[in-house]
Scaffold this active site. Structure first.
Site, short mmCIF file in Angstrom:
data_model
loop_
_atom_site.label_atom_id
_atom_site.label_comp_id
_atom_site.label_asym_id
_atom_site.label_seq_id
_atom_site.Cartn_x
_atom_site.Cartn_y
_atom_site.Cartn_z
N CYS A 132 0.83 -1.21 0.00
CA CYS A 132 0.00 0.00 0.00
C CYS A 132 0.87 1.26 0.00
O CYS A 132 0.63 2.20 -0.75
CB CYS A 132 -0.94 -0.03 1.21
SG CYS A 132 -2.11 1.32 1.25
N CYS A 133 1.91 1.27 0.86
CA CYS A 133 2.81 2.43 0.89
C CYS A 133 3.55 2.59 -0.43
O CYS A 133 3.79 3.72 -0.89
CB CYS A 133 3.82 2.28 2.03
SG CYS A 133 3.18 2.70 3.66
N CYS A 213 -1.25 8.46 7.46
CA CYS A 213 -2.58 8.08 6.98
C CYS A 213 -3.45 7.59 8.15
O CYS A 213 -2.95 6.96 9.09
CB CYS A 213 -2.47 6.95 5.97
SG CYS A 213 -1.49 7.36 4.52
N CYS A 216 -3.33 3.89 9.58
CA CYS A 216 -2.05 3.43 10.14
C CYS A 216 -1.51 4.35 11.21
O CYS A 216 -0.31 4.30 11.54
CB CYS A 216 -1.03 3.28 9.01
SG CYS A 216 -1.63 2.22 7.67
N CYS A 239 7.49 4.13 5.96
CA CYS A 239 6.57 3.91 4.84
C CYS A 239 7.31 3.43 3.59
O CYS A 239 6.70 2.86 2.70
CB CYS A 239 5.80 5.18 4.52
SG CYS A 239 6.81 6.52 3.87
S1 SF4 Z 1 0.51 4.58 5.71
FE1 SF4 Z 1 -1.08 2.99 5.63
S2 SF4 Z 1 -2.77 3.78 4.35
FE2 SF4 Z 1 -0.94 5.12 4.07
S3 SF4 Z 1 0.01 4.36 2.25
FE3 SF4 Z 1 1.01 3.30 3.97
S4 SF4 Z 1 -0.16 1.40 4.39
FE4 SF4 Z 1 -1.36 2.73 2.98
#
Ligand code: SF4
Length: 246
Positions: A132-133, A213, A216, A239
């Site tokens: 996701c990051c 975010c 998280c 991240c």
């Molecule tokens: S901090 Fe969490 S929601 Fe944001 S990009 Fe990374 S995994 Fe995704």
């Protein structure tokens, strides 16, 4: 402070060996310098027109944004809009930009097609936070930094982990990262914010010492590490924008 000009660097940025040598030279030259000296040199002399600040508009962001705005308010400021930010962060980003007179904030979004293909339900963070990051932060930042030679970060040695030995300048991928606040303690951030009457991120008073975010980021206890609320319960601490070669 005497400045070694960019023109003296025979090799261009992009040559990994030359980049490493340039970063080492700058790190040594500025090993005892303050944040304003480091930033002024980086923005005006070493990388004029080729440097951007990457800011999350989080809990500690206001001081660095203010320093950069005082040196040159037209400095590009890259904000990675992951589309997972707290609403409070988005409103804070607008408020700070207006108050500080920053004129070149660039909101960078993840690629729409990539999101549709890899995270159509928006819950990739639950299954694979690293992926996701990468999708929402690392890849967009790589694209946003095309054309820049250097970028400025707000990392500080007191954050711990891999940050305890950070130099003021470091080579990373095809860029040099400038870390002007490495020696700042929490009290330095507080003193600077108070001295310049900078607004706090609205979530700080709700117990969030570090803000990313919403899925998280969690509040942390007063005696926790400053980043304890990030990816709580997971081994993940970064991240990826600082652990990838960007
Ligand atoms: S901090 Fe969490 S929601 Fe944001 S990009 Fe990374 S995994 Fe995704």
């Amino acid at each position: 402070m005497s400045i070694s000009a960019t023109a003296r660097d025979a090799a261009t940025v992009g040559d990994a060996t030359a980049l490493e040598a340039r970063a080492r030279r700058l790190a040594m030259q500025f090993s005892a310098s303050g944040a304003r000296d480091i930033l002024t040199t980086a923005i005006r002399q070493e990388f004029p027109g080729k440097i951007a600040l990457v800011s999350s508009f989080g809990a500690e962001s206001a001081a660095l944004l203010h320093l950069v705005a005082e040196i040159d308010p037209a400095t590009p400021v890259i904000f990675l809009d992951t589309e997972k930010h707290f609403a409070q962060t988005l409103s804070y980003r607008k408020k700070l930009a207006r108050q500080l007179g920053l004129t070149n904030i660039q909101d960078i979004h993840p690629d729409t097609e990539e999101i549709a293909a890899r995270d159509p339900d928006g819950d990739l963070w639950k299954r694979d936070a690293d992926a996701c990051c990468t999708l929402r932060k690392v890849v967009p930042l790589k694209g946003a930094l095309n054309g820049f030679d250097a970028w400025i970060t707000g990392r500080k040695q007191f954050h711990g982990g891999g940050r305890v030995n950070l130099p003021a300048f470091e080579a990373s991928g095809e860029h040099i990262k400038v870390n002007p606040l490495i020696r700042w303690a929490p009290s330095d951030v507080e003193d600077y914010v108070a001295a310049h009457d900078l607004p706090p991120h609205p979530l700080v008073e709700q117990g969030y010492p570090s803000i990313g975010c919403w899925p998280c980021t969690h509040p942390a206890a007063a005696d926790d590490d400053v980043r304890a609320g990030r990816w709580r319960g997971a081994a993940k601490t970064e991240c990826g924008i600082h652990t990838s070669a960007i």
